[in-house]
Design an enzyme around this catalytic site. Sequence first.
Site, PDB file in Angstrom:
ATOM      1  N   ARG A   1      -3.743   3.976  -1.335  1.00  0.00           N
ATOM      2  CA  ARG A   1      -4.188   2.873  -2.189  1.00  0.00           C
ATOM      3  C   ARG A   1      -3.654   1.521  -1.724  1.00  0.00           C
ATOM      4  O   ARG A   1      -2.516   1.406  -1.261  1.00  0.00           O
ATOM      5  CB  ARG A   1      -3.710   3.091  -3.634  1.00  0.00           C
ATOM      6  CG  ARG A   1      -4.081   4.428  -4.227  1.00  0.00           C
ATOM      7  CD  ARG A   1      -3.636   4.515  -5.675  1.00  0.00           C
ATOM      8  NE  ARG A   1      -3.798   5.864  -6.199  1.00  0.00           N
ATOM      9  CZ  ARG A   1      -3.769   6.176  -7.488  1.00  0.00           C
ATOM     10  NH1 ARG A   1      -3.562   5.231  -8.392  1.00  0.00           N
ATOM     11  NH2 ARG A   1      -3.920   7.416  -7.896  1.00  0.00           N
TER      12      ARG A   1
ATOM     13  N   HIS B   1       0.843  -1.200   0.000  1.00  0.00           N
ATOM     14  CA  HIS B   1       0.000   0.000   0.000  1.00  0.00           C
ATOM     15  C   HIS B   1       0.872   1.242   0.000  1.00  0.00           C
ATOM     16  O   HIS B   1       2.032   1.218   0.423  1.00  0.00           O
ATOM     17  CB  HIS B   1      -0.945   0.013   1.208  1.00  0.00           C
ATOM     18  CG  HIS B   1      -0.260   0.346   2.511  1.00  0.00           C
ATOM     19  ND1 HIS B   1      -0.105   1.633   2.959  1.00  0.00           N
ATOM     20  CD2 HIS B   1       0.313  -0.447   3.450  1.00  0.00           C
ATOM     21  CE1 HIS B   1       0.526   1.627   4.121  1.00  0.00           C
ATOM     22  NE2 HIS B   1       0.796   0.381   4.443  1.00  0.00           N
ATOM     23  N   CYS B   2       0.304   2.345  -0.514  1.00  0.00           N
ATOM     24  CA  CYS B   2       0.959   3.644  -0.453  1.00  0.00           C
ATOM     25  C   CYS B   2       0.133   4.534   0.466  1.00  0.00           C
ATOM     26  O   CYS B   2      -0.487   4.048   1.400  1.00  0.00           O
ATOM     27  CB  CYS B   2       1.125   4.231  -1.849  1.00  0.00           C
ATOM     28  SG  CYS B   2      -0.416   4.427  -2.764  1.00  0.00           S
ATOM     29  N   ALA B   3       0.080   5.829   0.205  1.00  0.00           N
ATOM     30  CA  ALA B   3      -0.588   6.748   1.122  1.00  0.00           C
ATOM     31  C   ALA B   3      -2.094   6.547   1.153  1.00  0.00           C
ATOM     32  O   ALA B   3      -2.733   6.747   2.196  1.00  0.00           O
ATOM     33  CB  ALA B   3      -0.264   8.197   0.734  1.00  0.00           C
TER      34      ALA B   3
END
Length: 453
Positions: A26, A22-24
Amino acid sequence: MELAEKIVTGVGGKENILSLLHCATRLRFRLKERDKATPEILKNTPGIIMVVESAGQFQVVIGNHVHDVYNAINALIGEKAPASMDTATGNLINRFIYTVSSIFTPLIGVMAATGILKGALAAGVVFDVLTEQSGTYRILFSASDALFYFFPVILGYTAGKQFGGNPFVSMAIGGALIHPTIIQSLGSAAATPHEFMGLPVTFINYSASVIPIIFSAWFCCVVEKRLNNWLPSSMKNFVTPLLCLMVTTPLAFLVIGPLATWISNGIAQGYLALYGFAPGVAGIVMGGLWQVFVMFGLHWGLVPLCINNFTVLGYDSLLPLLVPAILAQVGAALAMFCFERDPQKRVVAGSAAITGLFGITEPAVYGVNLPRKYPFYIACISGACGGLLVGLAQTKAWSFGMPGIFTFMQILPPGGVDYSVWACLLGSALALAAAFIGSLLFCYFADKASAVA
């Protein structure tokens, strides 16, 4: 937990998940069979903002609480390691973006935090709150600078995982590149040339570098896989790491490092040449199209460029161009907050605008502006106008971070505030105001025309 269960079902079940990170905002899935996923059902699930497919990834946009959902999904399926580059599919660009995002995604949050801290320290010096000689400054500066100084070690780990090898071996190679013995040898190399088994060695300061360790990690993982295929299982655990270190580390100093450094310098100088030729055009393009790049995942291809600029040049002129693009989406979301009559939609628009100030624009784009279409278009045009001013002033950032309101601290030059800082403030304010007023007027006249019809 209920949302996590729905997402796992929507991507085809836990057996269909090759990897998850995951990113910030998504969740980034790599699936065995894309046809088993049901994006339309997921899009209509409460708690999910949007579903995007880009760079060979099935991405579910959640918002700021993505980490909690990520943990809940891992509790259901068991933690999945990021898929290596060998499993990446699609064209060369997709494979490149997937590889870059997998290497840098785990670090984005702490990279942004250290950049903000370094910007705050710069602001403290500019406004005479701190001095560079004080103990407070030095301790906090070490916290803000450590990640970048030890980049070869940290990227050695993430790149090693991505390339499908033992990340601790590539991590050790990254440590060798910045070992105190090597750093101390930099000053003496001119007086006493160094050799490795008769071959001349050019010692280079690899601290804060990016490309040398990524290339070295890739080569190390290739060697490791070959050795694991040849060696008996009883010898793999210690002989493979030993041979990888003995082969890759000298090559890193003799060939890979100098070549990668030459490529890094070439990329930086090439960017400078393009940017210097038409900085205003660069501002229009990046200010207007940045959110489009984000939607398609293409922005990951620019992250190494920004970091490489800091490493080679000591500053980056790309990051400030993105601030008007970010704040323009905030302005459009604020307009929707003021215009919407539905209380639930107002809450969504208001919270999206707030998170957008800190560089997280997916809730504003997918949840507010893009569904109405024209506010998104107006924000892109407004971002281009603001980017033009920032580009013409050639504003520079002196530390890495996510573009947003904290970038205003990161653009403070060592010598104090100058016109380029004011140009960035003015361009960003113009983008926000133009997007706010333009979106508000469009919605007003659109609703008025609809009522007349």
